[in-house]
Scaffold this motif. Structure first.
Motif, PDB file in Angstrom:
ATOM      1  N   ASN A 104       0.808  -1.214   0.000  1.00 61.77           N
ATOM      2  CA  ASN A 104       0.000   0.000   0.000  1.00 61.77           C
ATOM      3  C   ASN A 104       0.845   1.270   0.000  1.00 61.77           C
ATOM      4  O   ASN A 104       0.532   2.232  -0.700  1.00 61.77           O
ATOM      5  N   ILE A 105       1.938   1.283   0.775  1.00 58.10           N
ATOM      6  CA  ILE A 105       2.768   2.487   0.814  1.00 58.10           C
ATOM      7  C   ILE A 105       3.346   2.804  -0.557  1.00 58.10           C
ATOM      8  O   ILE A 105       3.497   3.966  -0.943  1.00 58.10           O
ATOM      9  N   GLY A 106       3.647   1.761  -1.320  1.00 55.13           N
ATOM     10  CA  GLY A 106       4.158   1.976  -2.664  1.00 55.13           C
ATOM     11  C   GLY A 106       3.097   2.530  -3.587  1.00 55.13           C
ATOM     12  O   GLY A 106       3.306   3.532  -4.285  1.00 55.13           O
ATOM     13  N   LEU A 107       1.932   1.891  -3.606  1.00 50.88           N
ATOM     14  CA  LEU A 107       0.866   2.282  -4.531  1.00 50.88           C
ATOM     15  C   LEU A 107       0.324   3.671  -4.240  1.00 50.88           C
ATOM     16  O   LEU A 107      -0.017   4.415  -5.165  1.00 50.88           O
ATOM     17  N   THR A 108       0.234   4.029  -2.973  1.00 53.03           N
ATOM     18  CA  THR A 108      -0.413   5.291  -2.619  1.00 53.03           C
ATOM     19  C   THR A 108       0.547   6.457  -2.420  1.00 53.03           C
ATOM     20  O   THR A 108       0.148   7.608  -2.596  1.00 53.03           O
ATOM     21  N   LYS A 109       1.803   6.174  -2.075  1.00 49.30           N
ATOM     22  CA  LYS A 109       2.722   7.263  -1.762  1.00 49.30           C
ATOM     23  C   LYS A 109       3.981   7.273  -2.627  1.00 49.30           C
ATOM     24  O   LYS A 109       4.266   8.243  -3.323  1.00 49.30           O
TER      25      LYS A 109
END
Length: 333
Positions: A13-18
């Motif tokens: 998630n941290i990759g996809l969103t940030k």
């Protein structure tokens, strides 16, 4: 100048969103490929973020000669394994924190880096944000007198037993996830290493992960303390105290990419504080991190967060866990 081609291990998630949107905004890099253990998941993520190539295995991505650098946001316990595999494939690696869960693993990465000449860095994005660079500069220039004390707090609420942050075997828990931030920023501002630490750690009886911690660190020039929790109301703040003034970093860690940030410089007394607001234009600390990493690869600058820094941060984290068990001050060896 050709943009460096990034490959991404996992659809975390941290990759996809940030991080991935931030890299896509960078001037010197492009997200070229993404991998997941599921072909559908990788394909969907690639489509959503307009990434040209997707793979259904991490190794396939590492075998792609077009990929120059890897962003590794895998669960904590997989960081070292896949960072080593990426380096063996000739890729530079920006790995999410904590880079490793054992001191000896960082030593292995240092040894491999020295053999390969590759750039490897722990992804402490806060170290690139202008608010922290300005705070450090203000301290160095004596704007708060002599630096003597730093205090911090970082918390959020997550009691989902199935969440990766609450799985002990995967490197879950508050110190690994968020306690590492006040450690690295305190070291950054003091510009020296703690001598010893004391800590109180409370563990979740169901997950076995540390859910609330309080830590004290003794530095050669002063002291730092912080509390962090994965089961408290969300909050974060860092305060830096000198003999003649105080700096307060309002949003120290999750600095928003779409809003301006600010720090407070106070030189007044307790009842009549005279604040100077230092405002910072909107910026994305993940973009700044990615651009800096590429400049390091290309030999345009030194690595801002080299493996040696990750090693020193890990020594503090290990001492914190040790002190939590012993109930005594523990040296940072």
């Amino acid at each position: 100048m050709n943009k460096l081609k990034w490959g991404v291990l996992s659809t975390a998630n941290i990759g996809l969103t940030k991080v991935l949107p931030a890299i896509q905004k960078s001037e010197n890099g492009v997200v070229y490929a993404i991998a997941s253990r599921s072909e559908r998941t990788a394909s969907d993520a690639a489509s959503h973020l307009s990434i040209p190539v997707s793979y259904s295995s991490y190794q396939e991505l590492l075998d792609d000669p077009e990929v120059e650098a890897i962003y590794n946001p895998l669960p904590n316990h997989l960081h070292v394994e896949w960072t080593i595999k990426a380096m063996m494939a000739g890729k530079h690696v920006l790995c999410e924190k904590p880079l490793a869960l054992k001191l000896e693993d960082i030593n292995k990465l240092i040894e491999l880096r020295d053999k390969t000449g590759l750039t490897v860095s722990e992804a402490f994005m806060v170290r690139y944000h202008p608010q922290w660079l300005t705070a450090r500069k203000a301290v160095r220039e004596g704007n708060i007198g002599l630096l003597r004390n730093i205090q911090g707090f970082f918390s959020y609420y997550n009691d989902d037993k199935n969440n990766i942050r609450n799985i002990k075997e995967a490197g879950g828990g508050g110190i690994w996830d968020i306690g590492c931030y006040p450690v690295t920023t305190s070291r950054f501002i003091f510009d020296e290493e703690p001598l010893r630490v004391a800590s109180i750690l409370e563990y979740d009886p169901e997950t076995g992960t540390d859910r609330m911690s309080s830590v004290m660190m003794e530095f050669p020039s002063g002291q730092a303390s912080f509390s962090c929790s994965t089961q408290l109301s969300p909050y974060q703040r860092m305060q830096i105290f000198g003999t003649k003034g105080r700096l307060e970093v309002e949003i120290p860690f999750n600095a928003p990419a779409d809003k301006a940030c600010r720090i407070f410089l106070s030189k007044g007394d307790f009842y009549f504080e005279d604040y100077e607001l230092i405002d910072f234009p909107v910026c994305d600390q993940y973009t700044l991190q990615a651009e800096s990493f590429v400049r390091t690869i290309r030999g345009e600058q030194d690595n801002h967060v080299p493996l040696e820094d990750a090693l020193r941060n890990m020594k503090v984290l290990e001492a914190i866990f040790k002190a939590g068990k012993s109930g005594k001050w523990e040296d940072v060896c």
